[in-house]
Design an enzyme around this catalytic site. Structure first.
Site, PDB file in Angstrom:
ATOM      1  N   TYR A  60       0.850  -1.195   0.000  1.00  0.00           N
ATOM      2  CA  TYR A  60       0.000   0.000   0.000  1.00  0.00           C
ATOM      3  C   TYR A  60       0.879   1.236   0.000  1.00  0.00           C
ATOM      4  O   TYR A  60       1.794   1.344   0.815  1.00  0.00           O
ATOM      5  CB  TYR A  60      -0.929   0.021   1.221  1.00  0.00           C
ATOM      6  CG  TYR A  60      -2.361  -0.079   0.767  1.00  0.00           C
ATOM      7  CD1 TYR A  60      -2.923   0.947   0.018  1.00  0.00           C
ATOM      8  CD2 TYR A  60      -3.120  -1.203   1.039  1.00  0.00           C
ATOM      9  CE1 TYR A  60      -4.231   0.835  -0.448  1.00  0.00           C
ATOM     10  CE2 TYR A  60      -4.418  -1.311   0.580  1.00  0.00           C
ATOM     11  CZ  TYR A  60      -4.971  -0.284  -0.169  1.00  0.00           C
ATOM     12  OH  TYR A  60      -6.246  -0.389  -0.641  1.00  0.00           O
ATOM     13  N   GLU A  62      -0.462   4.747  -0.767  1.00  0.00           N
ATOM     14  CA  GLU A  62      -1.251   5.949  -1.088  1.00  0.00           C
ATOM     15  C   GLU A  62      -0.371   7.186  -0.963  1.00  0.00           C
ATOM     16  O   GLU A  62       0.391   7.327  -0.009  1.00  0.00           O
ATOM     17  CB  GLU A  62      -2.428   6.072  -0.125  1.00  0.00           C
ATOM     18  CG  GLU A  62      -3.576   5.166  -0.501  1.00  0.00           C
ATOM     19  CD  GLU A  62      -4.726   5.264   0.487  1.00  0.00           C
ATOM     20  OE1 GLU A  62      -4.581   5.954   1.510  1.00  0.00           O
ATOM     21  OE2 GLU A  62      -5.773   4.649   0.222  1.00  0.00           O
ATOM     22  N   THR A 232      -2.959   5.078 -22.418  1.00  0.00           N
ATOM     23  CA  THR A 232      -2.836   3.738 -21.855  1.00  0.00           C
ATOM     24  C   THR A 232      -1.395   3.292 -22.095  1.00  0.00           C
ATOM     25  O   THR A 232      -0.729   3.791 -23.003  1.00  0.00           O
ATOM     26  CB  THR A 232      -3.781   2.742 -22.544  1.00  0.00           C
ATOM     27  OG1 THR A 232      -3.589   2.827 -23.957  1.00  0.00           O
ATOM     28  CG2 THR A 232      -5.239   3.034 -22.231  1.00  0.00           C
ATOM     29  N   LYS A 235      -1.030  -0.467 -25.318  1.00  0.00           N
ATOM     30  CA  LYS A 235      -1.345  -0.627 -26.750  1.00  0.00           C
ATOM     31  C   LYS A 235      -0.017  -0.693 -27.519  1.00  0.00           C
ATOM     32  O   LYS A 235       0.793  -1.537 -27.181  1.00  0.00           O
ATOM     33  CB  LYS A 235      -2.287   0.482 -27.189  1.00  0.00           C
ATOM     34  CG  LYS A 235      -3.638   0.416 -26.448  1.00  0.00           C
ATOM     35  CD  LYS A 235      -4.666   1.358 -27.018  1.00  0.00           C
ATOM     36  CE  LYS A 235      -6.039   1.171 -26.426  1.00  0.00           C
ATOM     37  NZ  LYS A 235      -6.208   1.668 -25.049  1.00  0.00           N
ATOM     38  N   ARG A 241      -1.018  -3.424 -18.625  1.00  0.00           N
ATOM     39  CA  ARG A 241      -2.382  -2.893 -18.816  1.00  0.00           C
ATOM     40  C   ARG A 241      -2.638  -1.801 -17.780  1.00  0.00           C
ATOM     41  O   ARG A 241      -2.880  -2.083 -16.610  1.00  0.00           O
ATOM     42  CB  ARG A 241      -3.388  -4.031 -18.641  1.00  0.00           C
ATOM     43  CG  ARG A 241      -4.840  -3.605 -18.636  1.00  0.00           C
ATOM     44  CD  ARG A 241      -5.709  -4.782 -18.931  1.00  0.00           C
ATOM     45  NE  ARG A 241      -5.318  -5.334 -20.210  1.00  0.00           N
ATOM     46  CZ  ARG A 241      -5.693  -4.853 -21.402  1.00  0.00           C
ATOM     47  NH1 ARG A 241      -6.532  -3.822 -21.475  1.00  0.00           N
ATOM     48  NH2 ARG A 241      -5.278  -5.389 -22.532  1.00  0.00           N
TER      49      ARG A 241
HETATM   50  C1  PLP Z   1      -8.658   6.480 -26.846  1.00  0.00           C
HETATM   51  C2  PLP Z   1      -8.853   5.606 -25.661  1.00  0.00           C
HETATM   52  N1  PLP Z   1      -8.948   6.178 -24.455  1.00  0.00           N
HETATM   53  C3  PLP Z   1      -9.148   5.447 -23.343  1.00  0.00           C
HETATM   54  C4  PLP Z   1      -9.249   4.077 -23.400  1.00  0.00           C
HETATM   55  C5  PLP Z   1      -9.577   3.313 -22.147  1.00  0.00           C
HETATM   56  O1  PLP Z   1      -8.520   2.520 -21.727  1.00  0.00           O
HETATM   57  P1  PLP Z   1      -8.789   1.337 -20.685  1.00  0.00           P
HETATM   58  O2  PLP Z   1      -9.451   0.242 -21.426  1.00  0.00           O
HETATM   59  O3  PLP Z   1      -7.406   1.003 -20.201  1.00  0.00           O
HETATM   60  O4  PLP Z   1      -9.640   1.899 -19.591  1.00  0.00           O
HETATM   61  C6  PLP Z   1      -9.139   3.433 -24.638  1.00  0.00           C
HETATM   62  C7  PLP Z   1      -9.250   1.961 -24.706  1.00  0.00           C
HETATM   63  O5  PLP Z   1      -9.377   1.334 -25.673  1.00  0.00           O
HETATM   64  C8  PLP Z   1      -8.936   4.218 -25.807  1.00  0.00           C
HETATM   65  O6  PLP Z   1      -8.870   3.672 -27.009  1.00  0.00           O
END
Ligand code: PLP
Length: 424
Positions: A60, A62, A232, A235, A241
């Site tokens: 933890y 925070e 994110t 990707k 993730r």
């Molecule tokens: C442009 C965009 N913003 C935000 C997200 C949200 O990401 P997450 O699925 O990690 O919440 C995505 C997911 O595909 C996305 O394509």
């Protein structure tokens, strides 16, 4: 002598919980056995996955490095500081917050930092390429804020910049947002910056999809232009993730407060360590080559599919993904997804601009090159993949037993054996 324990122990998992161990094995088999063309997915490295599967998940913490609400944070402080510094350096950013649990959490924090309920945001419409969190009615963003949407131009199918300008001047939004999940072309950040300055708005870029290409210096960066950039990390970027935010120094406090304590509780330190590993990977020449190859592959795939009558919207792509209109070959997006899947090709149905079909049917597919490029495939393989997609979706019937599906699957198997995912 006892073996040091840093994290993952698959044998122990297999002994204690063969059900879940079985899922891990069969998911790896699934990834290895087919072509993964989902534009928002990638295959993160064993180093990233090792950090994710570590004892840092227990802690933890925070707060922020040096300012925690819990004792015992000396080691996780090191991980988060490395992640922050590497993120800032990778994107040449004033400030980085690496705590968002996901892209949606990062976006929630941006709203939290700048908007009060009921205020207006100008963003791209979901069916035109935007994202759920950009103000759709089913998301917190559309329930709590007033979203005004722009779309794409009917002719070019690219962002309708004239409409963006008109709506910005008419509605005077607090935030102008650029970015989305099905935009094949580069975004004119300079245009958005100037417009935001003209009306006194915050300029936010949701770079979730293309930030990996920015990290590899393969496309222009939004960071010099935007007040805040959310993204994110899983990707094209190929990390864990999760999400992250970079911003101008003047917004640093507001963003940090919005991530914690406004929107989140304790940060996921195993994931933050994995982000640090990922940012280090992204600063290598190998990653820069990867990012450029992703674009070359996506462009080849778009062109070759187009030659089969599977028309790329906007005429092609500048990024890692392309969006294809299937109306010319008389197949729906839903059927295409099912038929490709039956032949070992994983892609997704997608609405195309001005789509006459319902979203759960859709007239298009979205394909992306991040995974197959991680496996080492190049443009020759993209030509072959386009042929396979065409055969699968025009000749198949959506069952793996169909002759067309079997024929395509045999070639998919040959391809993935030559370019294995997670080679042993
Ligand atoms: C442009 C965009 N913003 C935000 C997200 C949200 O990401 P997450 O699925 O990690 O919440 C995505 C997911 O595909 C996305 O394509």
């Amino acid at each position: 002598m006892t073996t040091p324990f840093y994290g993952s122990d698959f044998d122990a998992l297999q002994q204690f919980d063969p059900d879940i161990a079985g899922v891990l094995i069969s998911e790896l088999d699934r990834i290895r056995g087919g072509l993964q063309l989902i534009a928002s997915e990638n295959m993160s490295s064993p180093a990233v996955i090792t950090a994710l599967g570590s004892t840092l998940t227990n802690k933890y913490a925070e707060g922020y490095p040096g300012r925690r609400y819990y004792g015992g944070c000396s080691e996780v402080d090191k991980a988060e500081t490395l992640a922050i510094e590497r993120c800032k350096s990778l994107f040449d950013a004033d400030h980085a917050n690496v705590q968002p649990h996901s892209g949606a959490s990062a976006n929630q924090a941006v709203y939290g930092a700048f908007m009060k309920p009921g205020e207006t945001i100008l963003s791209m419409a979901l069916p035109m390429g935007g994202h759920l969190t950009h103000g759709t009615k089913v998301s917190f963003s559309g329930k709590w804020f007033n979203a005004v949407n722009y779309g794409v131009d009917k002719e070019t199918e690219d962002i309708d910049y004239a409409e963006v300008e008109r709506l910005a001047k008419e509605h005077k939004p607090k935030i102008i947002l650029a970015g989305g999940s099905a935009i094949p072309r580069l975004i004119d950040f300079e245009f958005f910056r100037k417009l935001a300055d003209e009306i006194g708005a915050i300029f936010w870029v949701d770079a979730a999809h293309f930030i990996g290409l920015v990290a590899g210096k393969a496309i222009p960066s939004p960071v010099p232009y935007a007040d805040v950039v959310s993204f994110t990390t899983h990707k094209v970027l190929r990390g864990p993730r999760a999400g992250a935010i970079v911003c101008k120094e003047e917004h640093a406090k507001a963003i940090d407060k919005a991530v914690f304590p406004m929107m989140q509780g304790g940060p996921q330190m195993h994931s933050i360590a994995a982000k640090a590993v990922n940012f280090k990977e992204c600063a290598t020449p190998e990653y820069a080559d990867y990012a450029k190859q992703v674009i070359a592959n996506a462009q080849q795939l778009a062109t070759s599919l187009g030659e089969h009558g599977i028309r790329p919207t906007t005429g092609g792509t500048d990024t890692h993904l392309s969006l294809h209109d299937l109306q010319g070959i008389g197949v729906t997006g839903a059927d295409a997804e099912k038929r490709a899947d039956a032949a070992g090709i994983v892609l997704n149905k997608n609405a195309i601009p001005f789509d006459p079909a319902k979203p759960n049917i859709a007239s298009g597919i979205r394909v992306g090159a991040p995974c197959v490029t991680t496996q080492g495939m190049g443009t020759d393989e993209m030509k072959q993949i386009a042929d396979l997609i065409h055969t699968a979706i025009t000749e198949g019937d959506g069952t793996p037993e169909h002759a067309a599906a079997k024929k395509v699957r045999a070639q998919v198997t040959e391809l993935v054996e030559r370019f294995p995912a997670y080679p042993r």
